[in-house]
Design a protein around this motif. Structure first.
Motif, PDB file in Angstrom:
ATOM      1  N   ILE A 162       0.827  -1.194   0.000  1.00 21.64           N
ATOM      2  CA  ILE A 162       0.000   0.000   0.000  1.00 21.64           C
ATOM      3  C   ILE A 162       0.877   1.265   0.000  1.00 21.64           C
ATOM      4  O   ILE A 162       2.061   1.206   0.326  1.00 21.64           O
ATOM      5  CB  ILE A 162      -0.939   0.011   1.213  1.00 21.64           C
ATOM      6  CG1 ILE A 162      -0.138  -0.018   2.526  1.00 21.64           C
ATOM      7  CG2 ILE A 162      -1.922  -1.157   1.133  1.00 21.64           C
ATOM      8  CD1 ILE A 162      -0.998   0.152   3.782  1.00 21.64           C
TER       9      ILE A 162
ATOM     10  N   ILE B  29      -0.833  -7.845   3.150  1.00 15.65           N
ATOM     11  CA  ILE B  29      -0.599  -6.411   2.994  1.00 15.65           C
ATOM     12  C   ILE B  29       0.823  -6.106   3.447  1.00 15.65           C
ATOM     13  O   ILE B  29       1.230  -6.514   4.542  1.00 15.65           O
ATOM     14  CB  ILE B  29      -1.580  -5.580   3.838  1.00 15.65           C
ATOM     15  CG1 ILE B  29      -3.025  -5.836   3.402  1.00 15.65           C
ATOM     16  CG2 ILE B  29      -1.231  -4.092   3.774  1.00 15.65           C
ATOM     17  CD1 ILE B  29      -3.356  -5.398   1.985  1.00 15.65           C
TER      18      ILE B  29
ATOM     19  N   SER C  56      -6.717   1.704   2.810  1.00 16.88           N
ATOM     20  CA  SER C  56      -6.718   0.901   1.589  1.00 16.88           C
ATOM     21  C   SER C  56      -6.362  -0.550   1.886  1.00 16.88           C
ATOM     22  O   SER C  56      -6.755  -1.460   1.146  1.00 16.88           O
ATOM     23  CB  SER C  56      -5.750   1.477   0.554  1.00 16.88           C
ATOM     24  OG  SER C  56      -4.404   1.301   0.951  1.00 16.88           O
ATOM     25  N   ALA C  57      -5.627  -0.787   2.984  1.00 18.14           N
ATOM     26  CA  ALA C  57      -5.280  -2.167   3.354  1.00 18.14           C
ATOM     27  C   ALA C  57      -6.542  -2.979   3.601  1.00 18.14           C
ATOM     28  O   ALA C  57      -6.662  -4.121   3.145  1.00 18.14           O
ATOM     29  CB  ALA C  57      -4.391  -2.163   4.602  1.00 18.14           C
TER      30      ALA C  57
END
Length: 266
Positions: A78, A97, A85-86
């Motif tokens: 990310i 992630i 957004s993870a």
């Protein structure tokens, strides 16, 4: 074992070791068809680089689907600090992630809050695509998601080196990813970019030792296949054997050189 179960056993596989070293593709070109082609090769996983690559959420979600259809786990790096957004990428079916510039225990704790469900974190519910990909009920996904997904903190600054034991001690941080380029810049105080040096290997060996002490895994980026092999020898559990752009240009250069050489010799 089905392809889906093979993907979703990846987290346990990297945590428990005994895998002989895993090699991942690394893709920054925001085109799911590039991912499709690379998944046909013998990579163990595919990393989508959303920090320096050009992926957006829609294209990344499509790339995750390409990975899963080929039986390969997708991991997303990310942008710095974009922990929201993870959660969305995990909802889309990402297996892991990677978060860059995790420099402190507080950074690691914040990352865990977005990537793990209670009691470890505060990840919000909404894994619609992940449920479709994994063919699990909501209850089953909730019970298993913290184990089936990976939260990986990048160590690439002096502050992160100093805090590595604290970062590894945060429950919910599954492993470390070493960014050798930024680490070399940090160690040289901005004087040079030297990711493939003894200085980096010395720090990486220390990180590997600390990961082993905490029973967590370590990953690193290799500038090419040979360097990636060296990183495996140092004890890394997963390595990247250069980026898509490097591989694309190297392949093109090799083909051009071969064509011109044959034309002259023939």
């Amino acid at each position: 074992m089905t392809e889906t179960s093979a993907i979703d056993s990846f987290a346990d596989r990297i945590r428990t070791g005994g895998h002989g070293g895993l090699v991942s593709a690394w893709v920054g070109i925001p085109e799911p068809m590039v991912v499709h082609h690379l998944t046909q090769e013998d990579f163990d996983a595919v990393v989508l680089d959303m920090q320096h690559g050009m992926w957006d959420m829609a294209s990344a979600s499509n790339a995750v689907a390409q990975c899963r259809s080929a039986g390969k786990p997708a991991i997303a790096r990310i942008p710095v600090g974009d922990f929201a957004s993870a959660s969305r990428l995990l909802d889309a079916g990402c297996t892991g992630i990677i978060a860059p510039m995790v420099n402190s225990v507080a950074d690691a704790q914040a990352l865990v809050r977005f990537t793990k469900y209670p009691p470890l974190g505060e990840r919000s519910w909404g894994p619609t695509l992940a449920l479709n990909h994994m063919k699990l009920s909501g209850d089953d996904y909730l019970r298993t998601a913290n184990r089936l997904t990976l939260t990986i903190a990048m160590v690439e600054t002096r502050a992160a080196l100093d805090a590595v034991d604290g970062i590894l001690g945060v429950e919910g941080i599954d492993g470390i990813f070493v960014g050798p380029s930024d680490l070399s810049i940090a160690l040289s105080k901005g004087e040079k970019l030297a990711p493939d040096t003894d200085d980096i290997d010395k720090e990486l060996s220390r990180i590997v030792a600390r990961c082993r002490a905490h029973k967590k895994f370590v990953c690193a980026f290799g500038s090419d296949g040979k360097r990636a092999g060296g990183l495996l020898k140092l004890g890394c559990d997963l390595v990247v054997a250069s980026a898509d752009t490097t591989q694309l240009r190297a392949g093109a250069a090799s083909a051009i050189a071969a064509a011109r050489s044959f034309a002259v010799s023939g």
